[in-house]
Design a protein around this motif. Sequence first.
Motif, short mmCIF file in Angstrom:
data_model
loop_
_atom_site.label_atom_id
_atom_site.label_comp_id
_atom_site.label_asym_id
_atom_site.label_seq_id
_atom_site.Cartn_x
_atom_site.Cartn_y
_atom_site.Cartn_z
N PHE A 1 0.83 -1.20 0.00
CA PHE A 1 0.00 0.00 0.00
C PHE A 1 0.87 1.26 0.00
N PRO A 2 0.65 2.16 -0.95
CA PRO A 2 1.53 3.32 -1.11
C PRO A 2 1.70 4.16 0.14
N SER A 3 0.62 4.37 0.89
CA SER A 3 0.69 5.28 2.04
C SER A 3 1.00 4.57 3.35
N HIS B 1 12.35 9.78 2.87
CA HIS B 1 12.29 10.85 3.88
C HIS B 1 11.34 11.96 3.43
N VAL B 2 11.43 12.33 2.16
CA VAL B 2 10.59 13.41 1.64
C VAL B 2 9.12 12.99 1.67
N LEU B 3 8.82 11.76 1.25
CA LEU B 3 7.43 11.29 1.24
C LEU B 3 6.84 11.29 2.64
N ASN B 4 7.65 10.88 3.62
CA ASN B 4 7.17 10.86 4.99
C ASN B 4 7.00 12.28 5.54
N LEU B 5 7.94 13.15 5.19
CA LEU B 5 7.88 14.54 5.65
C LEU B 5 6.64 15.25 5.12
N LEU B 6 6.28 14.94 3.86
CA LEU B 6 5.12 15.59 3.23
C LEU B 6 3.80 14.94 3.62
N GLY B 7 3.85 13.84 4.36
CA GLY B 7 2.63 13.16 4.77
C GLY B 7 2.05 12.23 3.72
N VAL B 8 2.82 11.97 2.65
CA VAL B 8 2.35 11.03 1.62
C VAL B 8 2.33 9.61 2.17
N THR B 9 3.31 9.29 3.02
CA THR B 9 3.35 7.99 3.69
C THR B 9 3.20 8.20 5.18
N LYS B 10 2.64 7.19 5.86
CA LYS B 10 2.40 7.29 7.30
C LYS B 10 3.66 6.99 8.11
N MET C 1 8.25 -3.86 -3.04
CA MET C 1 6.93 -4.49 -2.98
C MET C 1 5.89 -3.67 -3.73
N LEU C 2 5.97 -2.36 -3.61
CA LEU C 2 5.03 -1.50 -4.33
C LEU C 2 5.27 -1.58 -5.83
#
Length: 291
Positions: free
Chosen positions: A141-143, A193-202, A212-213
């Motif tokens: 799951f992407p997020s 890191h960027v995806l997590n910082l922007l809230g794209v991932t939990k 896996m994705l």
Amino acid sequence: MTDVISLSIASWDQPCSAAEQEYALRALEWGSVLLFPQLRFSIQDGESRLLSPTIAGEGKNVSLDPSSGTSRGSDADEAELRLLRSMMQRFATSSKTLLHNLLPRYEAGLQQARTSFRPVEIAGRSTSWRKDDTRLHVDSFPSSPTQGKRILRVFTNVNPHGQSRTWRLGESFEGAARRYLPSLPSPIWGTSHVLNLLGVTKSRRSPYDHFMLQLHDRMKADLAYQPEVAQSVHDFHSGSTWIVFSDQVSHAAMTGQYALEQTFHLPIDYMLDSSQAPLRILERLLGREMT
């Protein structure tokens, strides 16, 4: 191809012998689906009115956080929402009890995630190819990165009209990984890191989550692979329940309406044979650690 193994458990709190527990554990970890043909989740008085696709509003599922009791995905009135949450909470509790009796080895590590109610017919549903569950895939799951934890899911078919829920089951996880890994791009440094910082991932998307994705997407996007890979079709009839490691088992849901599903996460250290975890298989094939 994936095996479907039937067990004679007929109640959610049925005690299981040590032999049954070991048999179920080994079958699951080696990529089988455990089917309980007689394990019915009963719809209680008043709950039958929830068996309508309109309960999910514009979406396809209603979800519940069993720890807080909060739900998402339904615009029903408050009275119906209370009834819906009660039904889903009862299923969450029943699923946990089932795993407590059948898979006690996992109990200390199991993390109960969201519960879902799926009242919308699968066949003919309009969606993007990436969200099209009628295409063979393994779950990622992407997020919601797992950093290697297993995705263990309990499904039950509560269709009031006797309609089965039809799945296709495909090749082994290692077979799919060997097929696609050579063409999958490696993660770009700093992206997680960027995806997590922007809230794209939990949480942080590990190299494992990245691959896996990519595998999930490549399987679904390959229109030649979908009909040609070795596969089998299974009908899970109304009144039956099944358990699967959906990050490992290649599956596609083809038809069916009205099902409940409970997701659990499991760190691989709690497995009987962690070499069968997708994390360990990918690490072996790629020759490096993935967490």
